[in-house]
Design a protein around this motif. Structure first.
Motif, mmCIF file in Angstrom:
data_model
loop_
_atom_site.group_PDB
_atom_site.id
_atom_site.type_symbol
_atom_site.label_atom_id
_atom_site.label_comp_id
_atom_site.label_asym_id
_atom_site.label_seq_id
_atom_site.Cartn_x
_atom_site.Cartn_y
_atom_site.Cartn_z
ATOM 1 N N SER A 140 44.908 41.533 39.706
ATOM 2 C CA SER A 140 44.378 42.527 38.626
ATOM 3 C C SER A 140 44.373 43.962 38.684
ATOM 4 C CB SER A 140 43.063 42.093 38.053
ATOM 5 O OG SER A 140 43.308 40.736 37.738
ATOM 6 N N LYS B 165 41.414 41.298 27.401
ATOM 7 C CA LYS B 165 42.071 42.186 28.330
ATOM 8 C C LYS B 165 43.578 42.498 27.368
ATOM 9 C CE LYS B 165 40.244 41.061 32.725
ATOM 10 N NZ LYS B 165 40.160 40.427 34.076
ATOM 11 N N CYS C 225 36.799 34.589 31.224
ATOM 12 C CA CYS C 225 37.826 34.141 32.313
ATOM 13 C C CYS C 225 37.118 33.731 33.483
ATOM 14 C CB CYS C 225 38.823 35.130 32.740
ATOM 15 S SG CYS C 225 40.159 34.465 33.523
ATOM 16 N N ALA C 226 36.059 34.307 33.909
ATOM 17 C CA ALA C 226 35.131 33.724 35.031
ATOM 18 C C ALA C 226 34.672 32.357 34.891
ATOM 19 C CB ALA C 226 34.018 34.786 35.382
ATOM 20 N N ASP D 169 45.413 31.656 37.947
ATOM 21 C CA ASP D 169 44.538 32.615 37.266
ATOM 22 C C ASP D 169 45.205 33.880 36.854
ATOM 23 O OD1 ASP D 169 42.456 33.883 36.079
ATOM 24 O OD2 ASP D 169 41.333 34.342 37.878
ATOM 25 N N SER E 153 41.779 35.922 30.179
ATOM 26 C CA SER E 153 40.685 36.964 29.574
ATOM 27 C C SER E 153 41.132 36.799 28.245
ATOM 28 C CB SER E 153 40.523 38.084 30.009
ATOM 29 O OG SER E 153 39.769 37.887 31.047
#
Ligand SMILES: *Cc1c(COP(=O)(O)O)cnc(C)c1O
Length: 469
Positions: free
Chosen positions: A237, A304, A162-163, A267, A301
């Protein structure tokens, strides 16, 4: 040092084995088969050096014979080979109750994902080959189609994590322009992934609005200028601001962006496909809802709440996703055939609506406290004739982990293990050194195991390990 001692040390040093003689030994031969002759010779040399140091410091008695020294060297050699082995990537049994345990590799793969990797992606496969035409095909097409279908988006794209997805989105859509973000969302996700730094990297200029606890839609509206390109919402998060708070919802942000000919990017981080509120996860964005509310692009992600494996998933409007796909940075962030095959298999579970039975992370989130209590009781029952062990079943909590849902506590029943000779930390160490290692929790000098993160197959092994204590 007296002369006589000095002499003794010297003659002991002369009895040290040579590398060749160490390598003649059975232990060394076995090690050599595993690591190769060159490495075995290097480790033997290190083992001899270690014994030499012990002789010089008088930790090894001067009357050690040649054989004694050789056997001492062998012991060192074994330890060296063992410690090299221990750092190798290996499976572990996660008895911590932390479901998405970042240190333990986050999500375990589903069976069908493993089968797809072994059976299909590990060989030649149609990664960029269209079987219908016999011509070149698009990489990742099927996984992206499934992802778009499941989330209701026009198109999807998959990158390394995801980064990487964030960096690609910001670089491709906002380089040289301004991105407006609430001050309450300028978070660090962990592992040095800080939103302001990511913005810097991507060449997007961060425009902060609102305050830490309250940001209104008017704050975004007032900040829009001629260089603004994006409104951004970042899921906090692993962090929550509670109490006197306010933040506009996705629909308001999308509408505001579109009224001003801008794009809205969310995001979402964890990436819930289903509503998980009945399991206590009530503030995780559901991807299809963000898409339906008008987000132009959403990132999340793969390992997750989606529970697949490390990947960065991007969904959104066709034209936007195509811009990302065409960006030169994408080539550096794309994933391998192994990743696509696991994602396809797992997304099929989502499409069939069998994900709660097949995706381990979702199984573990949804299993009830009652079931876990029964499992713990049965487990303890099977070891009741071990007189040196005693079990207590205590109420406690499992954790989602991985920076998702920090406030969610899943009720569980923990096995608290006591041993008549070993302390909790001794048991923890013994378990950690098993093959495969078992990772447990320690709390107030009690060793705790949560069966929520232990599969039924692993339970048998855990029983064996504990009966060996
Ligand atoms: C976890 C997270 C990331 C980073 O995801 P990785 O897949 O670990 O790279 C980025 N943004 C948010 C909001 C997250 O929660």
């Amino acid at each position: 040092m007296k002369d006589s001692e000095n002499k003794n040390v010297k003659s002991t040093l002369r009895r040290l084995p040579s590398v060749d003689s160490v390598l003649q030994n059975e232990t060394a031969k076995k090690i050599s088969e595993k690591v190769g002759e060159k490495k075995a010779a290097e480790l033997s040399r290190l083992a001899i050096d270690a014994v030499r140091v012990k002789i010089l410091s008088n930790d090894i008695s001067a009357n050690f014979s040649r054989e004694d020294l050789l056997s001492k060297t062998e012991t060192y050699l074994m330890n060296l080979a063992e410690s090299e082995n221990r750092s190798k990537l290996q499976r572990v049994i996660n008895a911590t109750g932390v479901i998405i345990h970042t240190n333990l590799g986050r999500a375990p793969l589903s069976e069908s994902a493993v089968e797809a990797i072994i059976g299909e992606a590990s060989r030649y496969c149609n990664l960029e080959y269209d079987l219908a035409t016999g011509k070149r095909g698009r990489r990742g097409l099927r996984a992206e189609k499934l992802l778009a279908e499941i989330t209701g988006a026009e198109d999807a794209l998959i990158v390394n994590n995801c980064a990487a997805a964030c960096i690609l989105v910001l670089t491709a859509l906002c380089n040289g322009g301004e991105a407006i973000v609430s001050r309450g969302e300028l978070v660090e996700i962990g592992g040095d992934f800080r939103i302001p730094d990511v913005m810097d990297q991507s060449g997007a200029r961060l425009k902060e609005v609102g305050t830490t606890n309250r940001t209104k839609i008017s704050d975004y509206k007032n900040a829009i200028g001629e260089n603004t390109r994006l409104l951004v919402k970042i899921h906090p998060s692993n962090y929550r601001i509670v109490g006197f708070t306010e933040t506009p919802n996705v629909r308001e942000l999308a509408e505001t962006a579109h009224e001003n000919q801008l794009l809205f990017y969310e995001d979402a981080g964890s990436g819930a496909i289903f509503d998980l509120s009945k399991y206590g996860l009530d503030d995780e964005p559901i991807i299809s809802e963000s898409v339906a509310a008008g987000a132009d692009v959403v990132t999340f992600s793969g390992d997750k709440l989606l529970g697949i494996l490390q990947a960065g998933l991007i969904v959104g409007r066709g034209e936007i996703v195509q811009t990302l796909r065409k960006h030169p940075l994408y080539r550096a962030l794309r994933v391998s055939k192994v990743i696509y095959s696991a994602i396809e298999a797992a997304l099929e579970s989502f499409r069939r609506e069998t994900a709660f039975d097949e995706i381990p992370v979702l199984q573990m989130i949804s299993v009830s406290a009652g079931t876990l209590k029964k499992r713990a009781e049965n487990f303890a029952d099977k070891l009741k004739n071990k007189s040196n062990l005693s079990f207590e079943i205590v109420k406690g909590f499992s954790v989602i982990g991985g920076g998702s849902a920090p406030n969610t506590k899943l009720e569980t029943y923990l096995l608290s293990v006591k041993h008549e000779k070993h302390s909790a930390s001794q048991i923890e160490e013994i378990l950690r050194n098993k093959k495969p290692p078992v990772i447990a929790r320690i709390l107030e000098d009690k060793l705790l195991m949560d069966l929520r993160t232990v599969s039924e197959n692993e339970e048998k092994y855990l029983l064996e390990v504990l009966s060996d204590l």
